[in-house]
Design a protein around this motif. Structure first.
Motif, PDB file in Angstrom:
ATOM      1  N   SER A   1     -17.899  11.615 -39.216  1.00  0.00           N
ATOM      2  CA  SER A   1     -18.906  12.269 -40.053  1.00  0.00           C
ATOM      3  C   SER A   1     -18.456  13.678 -40.431  1.00  0.00           C
ATOM      4  O   SER A   1     -18.721  14.140 -41.554  1.00  0.00           O
ATOM      5  CB  SER A   1     -20.255  12.312 -39.322  1.00  0.00           C
ATOM      6  OG  SER A   1     -20.157  13.019 -38.113  1.00  0.00           O
ATOM      7  N   GLU A   2     -17.770  14.368 -39.516  1.00  0.00           N
ATOM      8  CA  GLU A   2     -17.257  15.704 -39.830  1.00  0.00           C
ATOM      9  C   GLU A   2     -16.114  15.632 -40.843  1.00  0.00           C
ATOM     10  O   GLU A   2     -15.984  16.510 -41.705  1.00  0.00           O
ATOM     11  CB  GLU A   2     -16.804  16.380 -38.539  1.00  0.00           C
ATOM     12  CG  GLU A   2     -17.972  16.769 -37.651  1.00  0.00           C
ATOM     13  CD  GLU A   2     -17.582  17.057 -36.218  1.00  0.00           C
ATOM     14  OE1 GLU A   2     -18.339  17.784 -35.547  1.00  0.00           O
ATOM     15  OE2 GLU A   2     -16.546  16.549 -35.752  1.00  0.00           O
ATOM     16  N   LEU A   3     -15.293  14.587 -40.753  1.00  0.00           N
ATOM     17  CA  LEU A   3     -14.240  14.385 -41.749  1.00  0.00           C
ATOM     18  C   LEU A   3     -14.843  14.234 -43.147  1.00  0.00           C
ATOM     19  O   LEU A   3     -14.348  14.826 -44.121  1.00  0.00           O
ATOM     20  CB  LEU A   3     -13.411  13.152 -41.401  1.00  0.00           C
ATOM     21  CG  LEU A   3     -12.476  12.629 -42.506  1.00  0.00           C
ATOM     22  CD1 LEU A   3     -11.407  13.666 -42.857  1.00  0.00           C
ATOM     23  CD2 LEU A   3     -11.843  11.299 -42.105  1.00  0.00           C
ATOM     24  N   ILE A   4     -15.905  13.451 -43.257  1.00  0.00           N
ATOM     25  CA  ILE A   4     -16.526  13.215 -44.566  1.00  0.00           C
ATOM     26  C   ILE A   4     -17.109  14.516 -45.126  1.00  0.00           C
ATOM     27  O   ILE A   4     -16.939  14.825 -46.313  1.00  0.00           O
ATOM     28  CB  ILE A   4     -17.591  12.115 -44.456  1.00  0.00           C
ATOM     29  CG1 ILE A   4     -16.914  10.768 -44.172  1.00  0.00           C
ATOM     30  CG2 ILE A   4     -18.426  12.023 -45.719  1.00  0.00           C
ATOM     31  CD1 ILE A   4     -17.861   9.644 -43.845  1.00  0.00           C
ATOM     32  N   ASP A   5     -17.784  15.306 -44.280  1.00  0.00           N
ATOM     33  CA  ASP A   5     -18.306  16.594 -44.742  1.00  0.00           C
ATOM     34  C   ASP A   5     -17.170  17.514 -45.187  1.00  0.00           C
ATOM     35  O   ASP A   5     -17.261  18.185 -46.227  1.00  0.00           O
ATOM     36  CB  ASP A   5     -19.106  17.268 -43.623  1.00  0.00           C
ATOM     37  CG  ASP A   5     -20.428  16.589 -43.354  1.00  0.00           C
ATOM     38  OD1 ASP A   5     -20.883  15.809 -44.219  1.00  0.00           O
ATOM     39  OD2 ASP A   5     -21.000  16.811 -42.264  1.00  0.00           O
ATOM     40  N   TRP A   6     -16.111  17.552 -44.384  1.00  0.00           N
ATOM     41  CA  TRP A   6     -14.962  18.422 -44.676  1.00  0.00           C
ATOM     42  C   TRP A   6     -14.290  18.010 -45.984  1.00  0.00           C
ATOM     43  O   TRP A   6     -13.959  18.852 -46.829  1.00  0.00           O
ATOM     44  CB  TRP A   6     -13.988  18.331 -43.504  1.00  0.00           C
ATOM     45  CG  TRP A   6     -12.785  19.222 -43.568  1.00  0.00           C
ATOM     46  CD1 TRP A   6     -12.763  20.581 -43.618  1.00  0.00           C
ATOM     47  CD2 TRP A   6     -11.422  18.792 -43.563  1.00  0.00           C
ATOM     48  NE1 TRP A   6     -11.461  21.030 -43.642  1.00  0.00           N
ATOM     49  CE2 TRP A   6     -10.621  19.960 -43.599  1.00  0.00           C
ATOM     50  CE3 TRP A   6     -10.801  17.544 -43.497  1.00  0.00           C
ATOM     51  CZ2 TRP A   6      -9.233  19.906 -43.600  1.00  0.00           C
ATOM     52  CZ3 TRP A   6      -9.418  17.499 -43.486  1.00  0.00           C
ATOM     53  CH2 TRP A   6      -8.637  18.658 -43.541  1.00  0.00           C
ATOM     54  N   PHE A   7     -14.123  16.713 -46.177  1.00  0.00           N
ATOM     55  CA  PHE A   7     -13.481  16.232 -47.398  1.00  0.00           C
ATOM     56  C   PHE A   7     -14.360  16.504 -48.618  1.00  0.00           C
ATOM     57  O   PHE A   7     -13.862  16.805 -49.703  1.00  0.00           O
ATOM     58  CB  PHE A   7     -13.172  14.740 -47.287  1.00  0.00           C
ATOM     59  CG  PHE A   7     -12.256  14.246 -48.373  1.00  0.00           C
ATOM     60  CD1 PHE A   7     -10.888  14.419 -48.283  1.00  0.00           C
ATOM     61  CD2 PHE A   7     -12.774  13.637 -49.511  1.00  0.00           C
ATOM     62  CE1 PHE A   7     -10.044  13.991 -49.288  1.00  0.00           C
ATOM     63  CE2 PHE A   7     -11.938  13.209 -50.531  1.00  0.00           C
ATOM     64  CZ  PHE A   7     -10.563  13.388 -50.410  1.00  0.00           C
ATOM     65  N   GLN A   8     -15.663  16.423 -48.444  1.00  0.00           N
ATOM     66  CA  GLN A   8     -16.572  16.710 -49.550  1.00  0.00           C
ATOM     67  C   GLN A   8     -16.415  18.159 -50.013  1.00  0.00           C
ATOM     68  O   GLN A   8     -16.478  18.455 -51.211  1.00  0.00           O
ATOM     69  CB  GLN A   8     -18.010  16.430 -49.133  1.00  0.00           C
ATOM     70  CG  GLN A   8     -19.017  16.578 -50.259  1.00  0.00           C
ATOM     71  CD  GLN A   8     -20.395  16.066 -49.878  1.00  0.00           C
ATOM     72  OE1 GLN A   8     -20.585  15.533 -48.801  1.00  0.00           O
ATOM     73  NE2 GLN A   8     -21.345  16.250 -50.761  1.00  0.00           N
ATOM     74  N   VAL A   9     -16.200  19.075 -49.049  1.00  0.00           N
ATOM     75  CA  VAL A   9     -15.960  20.471 -49.411  1.00  0.00           C
ATOM     76  C   VAL A   9     -14.629  20.607 -50.151  1.00  0.00           C
ATOM     77  O   VAL A   9     -14.534  21.311 -51.163  1.00  0.00           O
ATOM     78  CB  VAL A   9     -15.984  21.355 -48.150  1.00  0.00           C
ATOM     79  CG1 VAL A   9     -15.599  22.792 -48.497  1.00  0.00           C
ATOM     80  CG2 VAL A   9     -17.361  21.325 -47.507  1.00  0.00           C
ATOM     81  N   LEU A  10     -13.587  19.935 -49.668  1.00  0.00           N
ATOM     82  CA  LEU A  10     -12.280  20.002 -50.322  1.00  0.00           C
ATOM     83  C   LEU A  10     -12.362  19.553 -51.779  1.00  0.00           C
ATOM     84  O   LEU A  10     -11.695  20.103 -52.657  1.00  0.00           O
ATOM     85  CB  LEU A  10     -11.262  19.133 -49.574  1.00  0.00           C
ATOM     86  CG  LEU A  10     -10.677  19.680 -48.276  1.00  0.00           C
ATOM     87  CD1 LEU A  10      -9.858  18.602 -47.575  1.00  0.00           C
ATOM     88  CD2 LEU A  10      -9.814  20.907 -48.553  1.00  0.00           C
ATOM     89  N   ARG A  11     -13.192  18.554 -52.052  1.00  0.00           N
ATOM     90  CA  ARG A  11     -13.290  17.994 -53.400  1.00  0.00           C
ATOM     91  C   ARG A  11     -13.951  18.944 -54.403  1.00  0.00           C
ATOM     92  O   ARG A  11     -13.943  18.680 -55.608  1.00  0.00           O
ATOM     93  CB  ARG A  11     -14.071  16.670 -53.366  1.00  0.00           C
ATOM     94  CG  ARG A  11     -13.314  15.520 -52.762  1.00  0.00           C
ATOM     95  CD  ARG A  11     -14.131  14.238 -52.802  1.00  0.00           C
ATOM     96  NE  ARG A  11     -14.254  13.673 -54.131  1.00  0.00           N
ATOM     97  CZ  ARG A  11     -15.379  13.665 -54.854  1.00  0.00           C
ATOM     98  NH1 ARG A  11     -16.486  14.218 -54.381  1.00  0.00           N
ATOM     99  NH2 ARG A  11     -15.407  13.106 -56.056  1.00  0.00           N
ATOM    100  N   ARG A  12     -14.523  20.016 -53.909  1.00  0.00           N
ATOM    101  CA  ARG A  12     -15.113  20.998 -54.833  1.00  0.00           C
ATOM    102  C   ARG A  12     -14.042  21.707 -55.657  1.00  0.00           C
ATOM    103  O   ARG A  12     -14.339  22.282 -56.693  1.00  0.00           O
ATOM    104  CB  ARG A  12     -15.910  22.044 -54.043  1.00  0.00           C
ATOM    105  CG  ARG A  12     -17.131  21.503 -53.302  1.00  0.00           C
ATOM    106  CD  ARG A  12     -17.747  22.598 -52.469  1.00  0.00           C
ATOM    107  NE  ARG A  12     -18.144  23.750 -53.271  1.00  0.00           N
ATOM    108  CZ  ARG A  12     -18.294  24.988 -52.809  1.00  0.00           C
ATOM    109  NH1 ARG A  12     -18.047  25.240 -51.531  1.00  0.00           N
ATOM    110  NH2 ARG A  12     -18.668  25.967 -53.597  1.00  0.00           N
TER     111      ARG A  12
END
Length: 302
Positions: A254-265
């Protein structure tokens, strides 16, 4: 009499759940097999594994795919086994008796006050037993409760029935629920309880499955960014495992998904640049000051 309907149900793990905040759920072949064994044998499935590996989300995934209602029981340190069956509003009944004695209730209200079943409030397990349709029941983090808690559920899970002491009524499951029980191994569970369960250890997703999870959640993301982000994430997990051992808290899916969502910005080249230096957006992954000190300044890993 308990109705047996197991033979008509099979979980294949292909329908994504609607009740997990939009996160994908991609079970392993071994986990799918464990679920179907639990359905067939009508035994609770005890799930262990590190936090964030998907134990809790499994119940929602199974309920959504099979089109079944879901009841969730989130266990706390103060939870009692009976809370999952029912609670009885004795204070409410006493209040109504006093009101009736003072003539402040009408005839219909008095009839209700004279009926002890009026004050029964069903818990998640009680509702699952009473449901005409087969129900998926999640008992989450059972190891948080007192050591007697699992033993107090032996009869209910084994015989699929329980007694409401205040009314004398025995509640039998109309259809046996599909029961998932999660544990973080905070304390050992009694042998008598373990004998009544099937067991599965939920492994943390490997590299290929993490790639699949990210693509499922963010289908339009460039392949290069996905692979480099997952590689950096897994390297961080390896560093944590080396420093903390197997039992230490490591970053989760779940932390990976949150982190990747930030990267995609950010545009792809800028995001890749972030991944090549100091660990970017560390506050999404690292949840303690000790971890920040230890891992924040990790540079690019080959």
């Amino acid at each position: 009499m308990v109705e047996t309907v197991s033979a008509s149900l099979e979980y294949v793990g292909t329908v994504q759940p609607k009740a997990t905040d939009g996160l994908p759920y991609l079970p392993s072949r071994e986990l799918v097999e464990a679920v179907n064994l639990a359905i067939y044998l009508e035994r609770p499935l005890l799930l262990k594994g590190e936090p964030g590996c998907g134990k809790t989300q499994l119940a929602s995934a199974v309920a959504d795919e099979l089109g079944l209602p879901l009841e969730s029981w989130y266990v706390k340190s103060t939870s009692r086994a009976r809370d999952g069956l029912y609670t009885y509003d004795a204070v409410g009944r006493l209040r109504d008796a006093q009101l009736a004695g003072s003539g402040r209730l009408n005839e219909e209200q008095i009839r209700k006050a004279d009926d002890p079943t009026t004050y029964v409030r069903w818990g998640p397990l009680g509702r699952a037993f009473l449901n005409e349709q087969r129900t998926v029941l999640l008992i989450d983090e059972i190891d948080k409760a007192d050591i007697d808690f699992p033993n107090d559920l032996l009869l209910e899970l084994d015989k699929q029935q329980f007694l409401v002491e205040e009314t004398g009524e025995t509640i039998c499951a109309k259809v046996p629920p599909i029961v998932f029980i999660t544990s973080n191994d905070e304390k050992d569970l009694p042998d008598a309880f373990l004998r009544r369960c099937l067991f599965h250890f939920v492994e943390f997703p490997d590299h290929d499955r993490l790639i699949q999870i990210i693509h499922s959640r963010f289908p339009s993301t460039p392949e290069t960014l996905v692979h480099q982000a997952v590689a950096r994430f897994l390297q961080l997990r390896e560093d944590m495992k080396r420093d903390k051992g197997e039992s230490g808290k490591k970053v989760s899916t779940s932390e990976l998904i949150d982190w990747f969502q930030v990267l995609r910005r950010y545009p792809q080249e800028e995001a890749l640049g972030h991944l090549g230096g100091q660990l970017p957006f560390a506050g999404v992954l690292l949840k303690s000051w000790e971890d920040h000190i230890r891992y924040l300044r990790l540079g690019k890993r080959g």
